[in-house]
Design an enzyme around this catalytic site. Structure first.
Site, PDB file in Angstrom:
ATOM      1  N   GLU A  62      58.534   8.939   7.430  1.00 45.14           N
ATOM      2  CA  GLU A  62      59.004  10.139   8.117  1.00 45.14           C
ATOM      3  C   GLU A  62      60.348  10.501   7.514  1.00 45.14           C
ATOM      4  O   GLU A  62      61.336   9.784   7.698  1.00 45.14           O
ATOM      5  CB  GLU A  62      59.147   9.937   9.620  1.00 45.14           C
TER       6      GLU A  62
ATOM      7  N   ASN B  55      69.701   7.668  14.119  1.00 47.31           N
ATOM      8  CA  ASN B  55      69.863   8.771  15.072  1.00 47.31           C
ATOM      9  C   ASN B  55      69.244   8.483  16.439  1.00 47.31           C
ATOM     10  O   ASN B  55      69.802   8.835  17.464  1.00 47.31           O
ATOM     11  CB  ASN B  55      69.316  10.078  14.477  1.00 47.31           C
TER      12      ASN B  55
ATOM     13  N   CYS C 222      65.303  14.012  14.750  1.00 47.46           N
ATOM     14  CA  CYS C 222      64.264  14.205  13.739  1.00 47.46           C
ATOM     15  C   CYS C 222      63.518  15.513  13.961  1.00 47.46           C
ATOM     16  O   CYS C 222      63.223  16.234  13.005  1.00 47.46           O
ATOM     17  CB  CYS C 222      63.279  13.042  13.770  1.00 47.46           C
TER      18      CYS C 222
END
Length: 462
Positions: free
Chosen positions: A230, A133, A264
């Site tokens: 993450e 992303n 995110c």
């Protein structure tokens, strides 16, 4: 066994790039080269390592036109937004600036009798498993401090953005970083897990799904290898009764829709004080209607396709389920004729939502946001915490003390006031709950890729 990885472009569904994966034997040889190269790299002066990393990033900047075009083909981001060079350059500059202080020994005593200190040593070989992303930014977060600290690095990039690792390696090698010090590789899941289980690496940084993080933890079980994970978010925004309404709408809706919602720390749910709720929703709808969904190479496109049709299908399913359960969709998809039922997905705002709906609890990672009315701070805190994730929260108020007090009660890694969807390299990027563990950037980012080593040196014999 080797296999071929393919990047299917969301722009037109074509195979944009494909690469063969390494066999286990070739992967083991790669990891061995990284380990063999590490002591000599760590022995270089810190200033030299910093200069080489900065030179590598400078070489990457020279590829800007190529990078921007490739990103559009690989993951659909409109070319009008350029690449990720602002963040790449800022993060590199900051981590370079603080490196000497962050890596300096902590001296406890320096006297005629004793020298006692805690030094920071590189962990060895660092594996980065990067997402698609923000493919350059997420790589840089660990790559820069790892190399500066004296580690060698192996990068395994997401298949959707498979050319990113090649570009970074090309730039860094051209700058003079040895090929075995930084290697970009293509690995299958089974080979990756085998390498992890065999202790080929000393630290692993993974950004991706909760399922992917769990797989990494299982592969590393019993190895005592450090992990930085993450694993996603469902980041909330809270608009209080004293908020600047126009600023809140502009920032929160951009945080929800930029990059087709594939951020995110993008805003996925918004809670608005009842006194501002109607006005906020009205302005939010008007804001979204100004977006232009289209081909990322069109100059007027402000939102492109999602990176893959299957990602868009998840968002469509969440929207449909929410509507079936009583939610109201405020955006008519007909306003976005480029929505093709595939990777191109119209943005959506949902109201009349609740926390029984998947769209308010599970990660969407797409251009949809639910907006709920709350009566006070206590209710807002309760719903913000009613989530399995904890990456960031965005608080909108004119009162910093109020924001800090509320932020102290939110289960999250970062608290923003009057901004969102941002990463400050001077602060630790971290999360809690199913968002994962560990931290990157800031001084603590250097601690992730080094280990403490204590020295107790007695200078006298009596």
């Amino acid at each position: 066994m080797t296999k071929t990885l393919q990047c299917i472009s969301p722009v037109d569904g074509s195979v944009y790039a494909e690469r063969a994966t390494l066999s286990l034997a070739d992967a083991e040889a790669m990891a061995a080269r990284a380990r063999a190269a590490q002591p000599a790299w760590a022995a270089r002066p810190l200033a030299e390592r910093i200069a080489l990393v900065q030179a590598g990033v400078a070489k990457l900047n020279e590829m800007k036109d190529q990078v921007v075009e490739e990103l559009a083909w690989q993951m659909g981001r409109p070319t009008r937004f350029g690449g990720e060079f602002g963040g790449v350059n800022d993060r590199t500059a900051y981590m370079s600036e603080i490196a000497a202080e962050a890596l300096a020994p902590m001296v406890v005593e320096e006297s005629p009798a004793f020298k006692r200190q805690i030094a920071r040593e590189p962990v060895g070989v660092v594996l980065i498993i990067a997402p698609w992303n923000y493919p350059y930014l997420t790589t840089i977060n660990t790559l820069v401090p790892a190399l500066i600290a004296g580690n060698t690095v192996v990068l395994k990039h997401a298949t959707q953005t498979m050319l990113v690792g090649e570009r970074i390696a090309e730039a860094f090698h051209a700058a003079g970083i040895p090929e075995d010090v930084f290697q970009n590789v293509f690995l299958s899941h089974d080979v990756t897990e085998a390498l992890i289980g065999n202790r080929a690496f000393n630290f692993i940084n993974f950004t991706g799904s909760v399922g992917g993080g769990a797989a990494i933890e299982r592969a590393a079980a019993g190895t005592f290898v450090g992990l930085g994970l993450e694993l996603g978010g469902k980041d909330p925004g809270y608009v209080m009764d004293d908020a600047d309404l126009d600023a809140a709408v502009d920032s929160l809706m951009d945080g929800a829709m930029f990059n087709a919602g594939q951020c995110c720390c993008g805003i996925e749910r918004i809670y608005v004080h009842e006194s501002l709720y109607d006005a906020f929703v009205e302005k939010a709808v008007a804001w979204v209607k100004t977006l232009k969904l289209g081909n990322p190479f069109d100059a007027d496109s402000t939102i492109g396709p999602m990176a893959n049709k299957r990602f868009a299908d998840i968002v469509r399913a969440q929207i449909a389920e929410a509507v079936a359960e009583g939610a109201t969709a405020l955006i008519d998809p007909a306003l976005f004729p480029a929505d093709d039922g595939g990777a191109y997905l119209a943005p959506q705002i949902l109201v009349d939502v609740n926390h029984e709906m998947r769209v308010m609890r599970e990660e969407s990672f797409g251009p949809v946001v639910g907006i709920m009315k709350v009566k006070d701070d206590e209710e807002a805190i309760a719903v913000m915490n009613d989530c399995d994730y904890g990456l960031t929260c965005s608080l909108w108020t004119s009162d910093p003390a109020r924001a800090e007090a509320i932020g102290a009660r939110i289960e999250t890694g970062t608290v923003f006031m009057n901004r969102c969807d941002y990463l400050d390299p001077a602060l630790c990027w971290t999360g809690c709950k199913d968002t994962g563990r560990g931290g990157s950037l800031s001084v603590l980012g250097f601690y992730s890729v080094t280990r403490p080593k204590s020295y107790h040196l007695k200078k006298v014999t009596k």
